[in-house]
Write an enzyme that holds these catalytic residues in place. Structure first.
Site, PDB file in Angstrom:
ATOM      1  N   GLN A 128      38.812 -16.379   5.575  1.00  0.00           N
ATOM      2  CA  GLN A 128      38.080 -15.501   6.488  1.00  0.00           C
ATOM      3  C   GLN A 128      36.620 -15.908   6.560  1.00  0.00           C
ATOM      4  O   GLN A 128      35.913 -15.879   5.554  1.00  0.00           O
ATOM      5  CB  GLN A 128      38.198 -14.051   6.010  1.00  0.00           C
ATOM      6  CG  GLN A 128      37.358 -13.056   6.791  1.00  0.00           C
ATOM      7  CD  GLN A 128      37.539 -11.641   6.291  1.00  0.00           C
ATOM      8  OE1 GLN A 128      38.597 -11.058   6.451  1.00  0.00           O
ATOM      9  NE2 GLN A 128      36.507 -11.079   5.670  1.00  0.00           N
ATOM     10  N   SER A 131      31.073 -13.409   6.600  1.00  0.00           N
ATOM     11  CA  SER A 131      29.712 -13.337   6.060  1.00  0.00           C
ATOM     12  C   SER A 131      28.968 -14.658   6.223  1.00  0.00           C
ATOM     13  O   SER A 131      29.559 -15.743   6.195  1.00  0.00           O
ATOM     14  CB  SER A 131      29.754 -12.960   4.577  1.00  0.00           C
ATOM     15  OG  SER A 131      30.250 -11.656   4.391  1.00  0.00           O
ATOM     16  N   GLU A 246      41.732  -4.193   6.068  1.00  0.00           N
ATOM     17  CA  GLU A 246      41.361  -4.740   4.766  1.00  0.00           C
ATOM     18  C   GLU A 246      41.104  -3.621   3.766  1.00  0.00           C
ATOM     19  O   GLU A 246      41.518  -3.708   2.608  1.00  0.00           O
ATOM     20  CB  GLU A 246      40.111  -5.611   4.898  1.00  0.00           C
ATOM     21  CG  GLU A 246      39.656  -6.207   3.578  1.00  0.00           C
ATOM     22  CD  GLU A 246      38.443  -7.113   3.707  1.00  0.00           C
ATOM     23  OE1 GLU A 246      38.121  -7.813   2.738  1.00  0.00           O
ATOM     24  OE2 GLU A 246      37.814  -7.134   4.784  1.00  0.00           O
ATOM     25  N   ASN A 388      29.354  -0.721  -1.246  1.00  0.00           N
ATOM     26  CA  ASN A 388      29.471   0.732  -1.439  1.00  0.00           C
ATOM     27  C   ASN A 388      28.527   1.499  -0.519  1.00  0.00           C
ATOM     28  O   ASN A 388      28.860   2.571  -0.014  1.00  0.00           O
ATOM     29  CB  ASN A 388      29.157   1.086  -2.893  1.00  0.00           C
ATOM     30  CG  ASN A 388      30.390   1.001  -3.780  1.00  0.00           C
ATOM     31  OD1 ASN A 388      31.405   0.420  -3.394  1.00  0.00           O
ATOM     32  ND2 ASN A 388      30.306   1.569  -4.971  1.00  0.00           N
ATOM     33  N   GLU A 389      27.335   0.932  -0.295  1.00  0.00           N
ATOM     34  CA  GLU A 389      26.369   1.597   0.583  1.00  0.00           C
ATOM     35  C   GLU A 389      26.899   1.662   2.020  1.00  0.00           C
ATOM     36  O   GLU A 389      26.740   2.695   2.706  1.00  0.00           O
ATOM     37  CB  GLU A 389      25.032   0.854   0.550  1.00  0.00           C
ATOM     38  CG  GLU A 389      24.281   0.966  -0.774  1.00  0.00           C
ATOM     39  CD  GLU A 389      24.848   0.071  -1.877  1.00  0.00           C
ATOM     40  OE1 GLU A 389      24.450   0.249  -3.042  1.00  0.00           O
ATOM     41  OE2 GLU A 389      25.700  -0.802  -1.572  1.00  0.00           O
TER      42      GLU A 389
END
Length: 402
Positions: A128, A131, A246, A388-389
């Site tokens: 993938q 990023s 995902e 997490n943010e």
């Protein structure tokens, strides 16, 4: 929500259990237990995939018309739970669970015909490309550029943290095809053959010494225009769809529960340093009980989502909640695994693999040998698939309406 199994589903569960008992290879099971990285290595994962493919169960989340089982959401959950309880490795998620739903939802008939069978057969191994060095949590800021040139796109840029790019022959990736519009609207979804001229892969070693992720460089890479999935500018919509799969395409609780079971077994034979067993110490038992309650709560949430999917709902933004909880529990349980083995749990052998004939001898048990490396690698759980943010923001806006 009724969680009692019907006779048909109970019979299905028994069928899965019997199959796993007879067909899960011992070396595959041992290899999975001795793998500290987040993703299972291809030699283990593809071997297990082949067993399931022969049975016709590999595409257990796929519709029948595309080569899948056509199982109900509850049957898929039961399958995952029994696989986890048996110690089976995780499946190779990138092609099977992330790309495949994109292809049958947004892809052309030719793309479905070409790529879906090759995912099941193992002929294509996908990575993938999302990023970038300057676009991780802020994925919409990606800069990898794809310029249309007749019947091709010419791609320039780089991707980072690309899991198993050194094993893959194909990459699904987000590229910028338009710089004159809102940044989300200028993104497209492209399939790239990694054997193409101009593609290079540079390894990135984790803190535990594992080669799991990479940086991929794309320099004037020519990609056929037919490899565009959906239309130009549809990439952001496709990416959101993929990320929901995902984060919520599988249930995390069964695997977390299995790992916690192994820790509890180990604690029964590990010393507390005071003449007793660790499993009998109140502080230890409180830590384990807290983790167990968290896993059970996650299991209920995931079952609720399964129930909603069975009624025709899509996974939706609530999958951010399961991703958030699973990430934190994963790290908590991996810390317990380090602590249960005492000093032996701090060993960090960087030899790989830790399974097979040439595996190094562990200090103490195999579980102790894997614990520290697995703990270090699980730091990535609160980053990949959205930090997490990011998950907290999605939950606040889309679930709680804040």
């Amino acid at each position: 929500m009724d969680i009692e199994l019907s006779p048909e589903d109970a019979a299905f569960r028994e069928e899965v259990r019997a199959f796993l008992c007879d067909n899960l290879p011992q070396d595959v099971k041992e290899g999975a237990a001795a793998t500290p990285s987040v993703f299972v290595e291809p030699d283990i994962g593809q071997a297990w995939n082949a067993v399931l493919h022969e049975k016709g169960w590999l595409g257990y989340q796929w519709p029948q018309e595309h080569g899948g089982t056509g199982w109900s959401p509850l049957q898929r959950y039961l399958f995952e739970k029994e696989c986890a309880a048996a110690g089976a490795p995780n499946l190779t998620v990138l092609g099977l669970k992330l790309l495949a739903p994109v292809l049958w939802t947004f892809g052309s008939e030719e793309q479905k015909k070409t790529y879906l069978p090759r995912i099941l057969s193992g002929e294509d191994y996908w990575c993938q490309g999302f990023s970038e060095p300057g676009a991780g949590s802020d994925l919409a800021s990606l800069k990898t550029r794809a310029v249309r040139d007749g019947d091709t796109y010419v791609v320039n840029g780089s991707k980072i943290w690309t899991t198993h790019a050194h094993h893959a022959n194909m990459m699904f990736t987000l590229v910028r095809t338009n710089t004159e519009v809102k940044k989300q609207a200028g993104i497209s979804f492209l399939l790239i053959d990694l054997s193409s001229p101009g593609v290079s892969v540079r390894p990135i070693l984790t803190n535990a010494g594992d080669h799991e992720v990479n940086q991929v460089f794309l320099e004037d890479v020519v990609v056929p225009a037919e490899n565009l999935v959906g239309g130009e500018g549809q990439g952001w919509t496709i990416a959101k769809f993929l990320l929901e799969n995902e984060r919520g395409g599988s249930c995390h609780a069964p695997k977390l529960s299995y790992d916690l079971d192994q820790i509890e077994v180990a604690a029964q034979s590990e010393s507390d340093g005071k003449g007793g067993k660790l499993a009998d110490q109140p502080d230890w038992r409180r830590r384990v009980a807290k983790a167990r309650l968290g896993v059970n709560a996650l299991d209920m949430i995931e079952l609720k989502i399964v129930s909603e999917i069975a009624k025709g709902s899509q996974p939706g933004p609530q999958t951010s909640l399961t991703k958030l909880l699973a990430s934190n529990l994963r790290q908590e349980i991996d810390l317990l695994a380090v602590d249960v083995y005492g000093l032996a749990g701090l060993q960090l052998d960087t030899t790989r693999p830790l399974y097979g004939e040439n595996a190094p001898e562990p200090m103490g048990s195999k579980g102790a040998q894997v614990a520290a490396a697995r703990y270090l690698n699980s730091r990535a759980w609160t980053i990949f698939g959205g930090t997490n943010e990011v998950q907290n923001t999605i939950i606040a806006k889309s679930v709680l309406g804040l």
